[in-house]
Design a protein around this motif. Sequence first.
Motif, PDB file in Angstrom:
ATOM      1  N   SER A   1       2.361  -2.671  -7.229  1.00  0.00           N
ATOM      2  CA  SER A   1       1.514  -2.278  -6.101  1.00  0.00           C
ATOM      3  C   SER A   1       0.085  -2.038  -6.566  1.00  0.00           C
ATOM      4  O   SER A   1      -0.877  -2.403  -5.882  1.00  0.00           O
ATOM      5  CB  SER A   1       2.084  -1.037  -5.408  1.00  0.00           C
TER       6      SER A   1
ATOM      7  N   GLY B   1       6.238   1.995   0.911  1.00  0.00           N
ATOM      8  CA  GLY B   1       4.848   2.382   1.083  1.00  0.00           C
ATOM      9  C   GLY B   1       4.588   3.058   2.408  1.00  0.00           C
ATOM     10  O   GLY B   1       5.490   3.511   3.111  1.00  0.00           O
TER      11      GLY B   1
ATOM     12  N   TYR C   1       1.356   5.415   4.861  1.00  0.00           N
ATOM     13  CA  TYR C   1       0.316   6.446   4.833  1.00  0.00           C
ATOM     14  C   TYR C   1       0.949   7.753   5.309  1.00  0.00           C
ATOM     15  O   TYR C   1       1.177   7.953   6.499  1.00  0.00           O
ATOM     16  CB  TYR C   1      -0.822   6.009   5.756  1.00  0.00           C
TER      17      TYR C   1
ATOM     18  N   SER D   1      -2.747   1.126   6.297  1.00  0.00           N
ATOM     19  CA  SER D   1      -1.515   0.588   5.734  1.00  0.00           C
ATOM     20  C   SER D   1      -1.030  -0.551   6.624  1.00  0.00           C
ATOM     21  O   SER D   1      -0.503  -0.305   7.708  1.00  0.00           O
ATOM     22  CB  SER D   1      -0.444   1.685   5.651  1.00  0.00           C
TER      23      SER D   1
ATOM     24  N   ARG E   1      -3.026  -4.357  -5.278  1.00  0.00           N
ATOM     25  CA  ARG E   1      -4.094  -3.646  -4.573  1.00  0.00           C
ATOM     26  C   ARG E   1      -5.442  -3.940  -5.237  1.00  0.00           C
ATOM     27  O   ARG E   1      -6.456  -4.117  -4.558  1.00  0.00           O
ATOM     28  CB  ARG E   1      -3.810  -2.146  -4.550  1.00  0.00           C
TER      29      ARG E   1
ATOM     30  N   ALA F   1      -3.141   4.297   0.775  1.00  0.00           N
ATOM     31  CA  ALA F   1      -4.417   4.033   1.413  1.00  0.00           C
ATOM     32  C   ALA F   1      -4.355   4.375   2.892  1.00  0.00           C
ATOM     33  O   ALA F   1      -3.292   4.383   3.508  1.00  0.00           O
ATOM     34  CB  ALA F   1      -4.801   2.569   1.222  1.00  0.00           C
TER      35      ALA F   1
ATOM     36  N   ASP G   1       2.863   5.435  -7.274  1.00  0.00           N
ATOM     37  CA  ASP G   1       2.507   4.025  -7.474  1.00  0.00           C
ATOM     38  C   ASP G   1       3.507   3.321  -8.382  1.00  0.00           C
ATOM     39  O   ASP G   1       4.007   3.891  -9.348  1.00  0.00           O
ATOM     40  CB  ASP G   1       1.112   3.911  -8.102  1.00  0.00           C
TER      41      ASP G   1
ATOM     42  N   GLU H   1      -8.686  -5.717  -3.417  1.00  0.00           N
ATOM     43  CA  GLU H   1      -9.984  -5.043  -3.332  1.00  0.00           C
ATOM     44  C   GLU H   1     -11.100  -5.837  -4.005  1.00  0.00           C
ATOM     45  O   GLU H   1     -12.242  -5.814  -3.537  1.00  0.00           O
ATOM     46  CB  GLU H   1      -9.883  -3.655  -3.976  1.00  0.00           C
TER      47      GLU H   1
ATOM     48  N   VAL I   1       0.838  -1.194   0.000  1.00  0.00           N
ATOM     49  CA  VAL I   1       0.000   0.000   0.000  1.00  0.00           C
ATOM     50  C   VAL I   1       0.872   1.242   0.000  1.00  0.00           C
ATOM     51  O   VAL I   1       1.779   1.387   0.815  1.00  0.00           O
ATOM     52  CB  VAL I   1      -0.933   0.008   1.217  1.00  0.00           C
TER      53      VAL I   1
END
Length: 589
Positions: A516, A492, A494, A475, A520, A472, A512, A524, A469
């Motif tokens: 990744s 990565g 937050y 994390s 992700r 987002a 990004d 999701e 992540v």
Amino acid sequence: MSPPATVGADRSAWLRDALVVAGYLGLAVLVTSGQWGHPWRLFHQAGDQILFEWMLAHAAHAVVEGENPLFSTGLNAPDGVNLMANTSVLGLGVPLTPVTVLFGSQVAFCVAVVCCLAGTAVAWYVLLRRRLVGTRAPAAVGGLICGFAPGMIAQAGAHLHIAAQFLVPAILALVFRPASETRRHGVWRPGVGLGLLLVWQVFIGEEVLVFLVLAAGVFALGYALADRAAARRLAPALFGRLAVAAGVAAVPLAYPLWFQFHGPQHYSGMAFATQGFQLDVASFTASARQTVLGDDWLPGLLSPNPTEENSFFGPGLLVLAVVIVIWQWRRPLVRALAACGVVFALLSLGGELRVDGEATGIPGPYRLVGGLPLLDLAVPARFALVCVPVLGVLVALSLDRVRAARGPNVAPGLPVRLLWAGAVAAALLPLIPTPIRVVPVAPVPAFLAAGGWRPLVPPGRTVVAVPPVTGAGRSPVMLWSARTGLAFAAPGGYFIGPSGPDDPAARWGAPDRPTSVLLRQVAETGVVPVLSDADRRQAVEDLRHWRAAVVVLGHLEHGDPVRRTVDDLLGPGRPVDGGWLWDVRDHVG
């Protein structure tokens, strides 16, 4: 030697103060009770708690290891994070280092929330008791409002840098001093103290300091218009203290502020549109989620999110405030407080007024100032937090005035006091806070928590979480890092950083990487994609960029599709305690 009666009176006074402080602490512990003893629960805005747990862990790690507290490569490896340009709360994290080291980041976070709420209430209680009211009860009620208003509870579960307002009363006490104290101490002593407090506040949260400066300016202007003679008399000493404070603060802040705006991984602008975070006109009389009368539906309609319910005072307290202002309008202090509260309440409504969730097309006052430096980066909804101490001080002043009422034209004291105390209680009871709600979080894989990764990760290499992540709110790797005391570096996280090496525009997380994004999407959707050799080569390239040694998959809702995708990218992984592991040292080289 003090007479026995004096000693007894001092002991009794100290005991009553201690009871007030204990009450604040008890309420703060009750509000945070959903997490004590439950390591795999987070307050409802879980991503923000993970962020601040990591910041507290970083501060402790920097103290223990003697590292630069303004920067870290523990996240966003290999580029790192400019922590002075993020809400690193070093002013909380450094003092809490013993708690973090001994008990971990979650306990440190909960202790910080308790200290923020109770500490803010205590600080206002002390200021009110010493400067503005004659007895403890009005000061205690005022402190209760200032520390535990719905906006403070909403912020405390997510934003430590906003909830930590315990320095605000002390700063105001040094800025606005009575003439008698100025004659006794001059400008140097309070100026130096003020400068040091400003430095501390910068390292807790610059946003609160900006709001404080703006509110103090509006209050001072309002007071000067209400009592010009007093303003002319007090202004020279006021500006003298401010000049001394500016000189004292400039020295320790020069390098950190340079680092914030020009150091590695600095950025410009904001990573989100702050103007969109505004309050609804109807929110000022509504009940917040975290109160005894609150629900989920109405606050969701009237505020941008659960952490920004800064204006939910209920109708009773606002009516009470209007009565107090009309009743005590002749007092310059009351007029200045009223002006300050109204100005910031209006600013919190943003650039277009909304009523009951509907846009009206009517321009909001924020449009007049939204383009000014600093204000263009402020979240309009948070301007309403200035109304919290305004209301707390007004209620305390009213209780003190009723208590002191005497004379032939005044009704008998006891009934008047009881009636007014009943009115205050009726206004405040609906605002009683409830424990901040919690949500479950997946535990740190035991393979990481127990240190099983150490033989596999050489110095300079990283642990890559799946999915990696980069922006987002929740994390996983950030939580793993915080709960293990920043034991390993990881890509990565937050945070806010630049969009790229040549693009300083702010964005959430790191730019990004293709792998990744791919992982992700699988996490999701749960859909396993058909991969090509180009995808596999890209995965190796991304792992080299991250300097990966191992890839770790913990608990995910769509964990099996993600595992199968990583197997297809990197070859079969192996189960470890709490997840899956891929040793990629041979891939990366």
